[in-house]
Design an enzyme around this catalytic site. Sequence first.
Site, short mmCIF file in Angstrom:
data_model
loop_
_atom_site.label_atom_id
_atom_site.label_comp_id
_atom_site.label_asym_id
_atom_site.label_seq_id
_atom_site.Cartn_x
_atom_site.Cartn_y
_atom_site.Cartn_z
N GLY A 86 0.80 -1.21 0.00
CA GLY A 86 0.00 0.00 0.00
C GLY A 86 0.83 1.27 0.00
O GLY A 86 2.06 1.24 -0.03
N HIS A 91 -1.29 7.37 11.24
CA HIS A 91 -1.80 6.81 12.49
C HIS A 91 -1.66 7.89 13.56
O HIS A 91 -0.65 8.62 13.59
CB HIS A 91 -1.00 5.59 12.94
N CYS A 194 -3.46 7.16 1.29
CA CYS A 194 -3.46 5.96 0.45
C CYS A 194 -3.24 6.29 -1.02
O CYS A 194 -3.52 5.47 -1.90
CB CYS A 194 -4.74 5.15 0.63
#
Length: 252
Positions: A86, A91, A194
Site C-alpha cells: 500500500g 496513524h 493511500c
Amino acid sequence: MFERSGPTRQLLVVDLGRRPYAPALALQRAAARARIAGTLDQDLLLLLEHPPVVTLGRGTKPSSLPLAPDAIRARGVEVHEIDRGGDVTFHGPGQLVGYPIVDLTRHRKDLHWYLRQVEEALIVGVAALGVRGTRSTGYTGVWVEDGRAPGDASPARRKLASIGVHARDWVTWHGFALNVTHEPLRFFDLIVPCGIPGVDMTSVARELDRDVALAEVGPAVARGFARVFDLEAVAMEPDALEARLAAFLGAE
C-alpha cells in the site's frame, strides 16, 4: 468484555493502549515470528493507539507526499518506511489501530481473500455502532456510501479505515487504522491518504454526529474479527503476551 475460555480456535485480543510506533512494530514482528514458529498457538489481534506518525508502505508514490518527510517531522509527526503493502497513511490519536497476527494456513492461503476479510470484519464492527460501512470498487479499505450514481466506478468519497498488510509463511502482520474521533482528521492534509487524490477521510464520530471513545469501538471491532474469521475472542493482558514473546525470543 470477551470470554476467557472456549474452543481451541481463538482470537487473542490484546489492548495495548497508546504506544509509540517503533516499539509496537517490534512487538508485532516478534508476535508474527512466534506465530510462524508455533510458539504462539492462536491468532492474535493487537489493538492500540499511536502518537502521530506517517507510515510509507512499499507502494508509496512521490505524489502522495505533498510535504517532504522532514517537513512532516517538523510538525511533530514521526515518519517510518515500512514493509507493508500500500501507499502512505497516517496513524494517530483518536484512531483505533489493529494488527491482526493471523495464520492463514488455518483459514485460506490467499492474501486477496484476507484483505476482504479484514474489510468485512471492520464493516461488521462499525455496523454494531450504527455506521454503515462499505467497500469501494478497486480500492482497499472501508468507506461510507455517499449517494453515488449506479455504475459509478470512482471511489466513495468518505473513507473510514485504511488497510495495509504484510505476510511471511502465510502469517500476517500490519493491519488497519480506523478513524474513531474527529482528532485524526486534521492530520490528513499532510499526505494524500493511500495515494487517492480528493479522498475525504471521515470518522465514526463524524458519521454518528456524536462523541465516540476508542473503548467503545475496540470491543465491537474485535467481535467483528472473531465473527468473520470464525474464532472466539479471548482477552489477553499485554504483560502476558510480552512475557510469552520474551521467552520465545530468549529461546531463539
